[in-house]
Scaffold this active site. Structure first.
Site, short mmCIF file in Angstrom:
data_model
loop_
_atom_site.label_atom_id
_atom_site.label_comp_id
_atom_site.label_asym_id
_atom_site.label_seq_id
_atom_site.Cartn_x
_atom_site.Cartn_y
_atom_site.Cartn_z
N ASP A 49 49.11 -40.78 22.71
CA ASP A 49 49.44 -41.54 23.91
C ASP A 49 48.63 -42.83 24.01
OD1 ASP A 49 47.06 -40.20 24.37
OD2 ASP A 49 47.85 -38.95 25.96
N ASP A 53 44.71 -30.36 34.98
CA ASP A 53 45.98 -29.90 35.55
C ASP A 53 46.87 -29.22 34.49
OD1 ASP A 53 46.84 -32.05 34.03
OD2 ASP A 53 47.78 -33.14 35.68
N HIS A 102 47.78 -30.41 31.53
CA HIS A 102 48.65 -31.27 30.70
C HIS A 102 48.18 -31.33 29.24
CE1 HIS A 102 46.16 -35.12 31.80
NE2 HIS A 102 45.68 -34.55 30.73
N GLU A 117 52.48 -34.61 32.22
CA GLU A 117 51.99 -34.12 33.49
C GLU A 117 52.85 -32.94 33.98
OE1 GLU A 117 49.24 -35.09 34.06
OE2 GLU A 117 48.97 -37.21 34.51
P1 PGA Z 1 39.19 -35.02 28.28
O1 PGA Z 1 40.74 -35.22 28.56
O2 PGA Z 1 39.08 -34.62 26.86
O3 PGA Z 1 38.54 -36.35 28.55
O4 PGA Z 1 38.72 -33.94 29.21
C1 PGA Z 1 41.65 -34.26 28.12
C2 PGA Z 1 43.05 -34.60 28.56
O5 PGA Z 1 43.24 -35.11 29.68
O6 PGA Z 1 43.99 -34.35 27.79
#
Ligand code: PGA
Length: 260
Positions: free
Chosen positions: A67, A136, A138, A143
């Site tokens: 992404d 959350d 994802h 999302e």
């Molecule tokens: P993070 O993000 O590794 O910074 O916790 C993970 C994500 O949102 O996929």
């Protein structure tokens, strides 16, 4: 799913790096799916160490990132282009032309997304996809309520994601609202999946993803449909799993299992 729980972040990262190194040793021209965020940093550090100290070779590797934020130039310190260059690509020998990251600044998002999906196909598909998980639930920027068969597309970020990511920006208002992301369907087509999570703030999402129902409310739960997902956790992220003893038992018994 195989659930591998390690005492700390360093050991979790090293175990996941070993899986990636095994793929590269078996298939030197593998296609790797890359993730950003704070979680995979230890994995990337370990891969860089294996490259420097144990000659792990990336010269035939192709990569596709999951992404990118919409609107940030590639030189912006919080763009995923910048992140990947600084934390991984500049330290290993992947040919520049083999590196694909979604464009957050394209003038035509639908046609870019279609092209990105096609490039993945043309390169033979992703051999191993690295993933983090959001608080959350994802994966990539899929999302809650994202279709479980979604493809690469433009996505509006959820408020918890904007809040989680605000720590990387001067303030919450600077966090982009849109992103371009591979879909859940795109991710599920990878041959192998490596999901990483550490820290207490991931424990609830991890328990829901591994042991809860398959639901678009927790897009990581779609990995239950994937035949070869390994989840690497530290103790804190494993803290809410009901089946913890079973996962440890499976790993302990693995060396004695009948070979195919
Ligand atoms: P993070 O993000 O590794 O910074 O916790 C993970 C994500 O949102 O996929």
């Amino acid at each position: 799913m195989e659930v591998i729980i390690k005492p700390d972040y360093q050991q979790m990262s090293a175990a996941a790096a070993r899986q990636i190194a095994d793929v590269l040793n078996r298939k030197p021209n593998a296609v790797l799916g890359m993730a950003t965020g704070s979680t995979p940093l230890g994995l990337y550090r370990e891969l860089v160490r294996l490259h420097r100290e144990e000659s792990l070779d990336f010269s035939q590797v192709t990569t596709f990132n999951l992404d990118e934020y919409v609107g940030l130039p590639v030189t912006h310190e919080q763009s995923y282009h910048y992140f990947m260059h600084e934390n991984f690509f500049k330290h290993v020998n992947i040919p520049r032309q083999n590196i694909y990251i979604p464009s957050g600044t394209t003038s035509n998002f639908p046609s870019f997304c279609q092209w990105y999906e096609q490039r993945i196909q043309d390169c033979g598909g992703i051999d191993v996809q690295i993933l983090g998980i959001g608080s959350d639930g994802h994966i990539a920027f899929n999302e809650p309520t994202s279709s479980l068969s979604s493809r690469t597309r433009l996505k509006t970020l959820a408020k918890p994601t904007i809040e989680d990511n605000a720590r990387f920006f001067d303030n919450k208002e600077q966090v982009p609202i849109y992103a371009i992301t591979m879909g859940v369907g795109t991710i599920l087509e990878a041959d192998e999946i490596v999901l990483l999570a550490n820290g207490k703030n991931k424990a609830k999402a991890i328990a829901a993803a591994i042991e809860g129902p398959v639901t678009s409310m927790i897009t990581a739960s779609a990995l239950q449909l994937h035949p070869d997902t390994r989840v690497y956790l530290d103790e804190d992220a494993a803290g809410q799993l009901q089946m913890r003893e079973y996962y440890d038992w499976v790993l302990k018994m693995k060396p004695g299992a009948p070979k195919a």
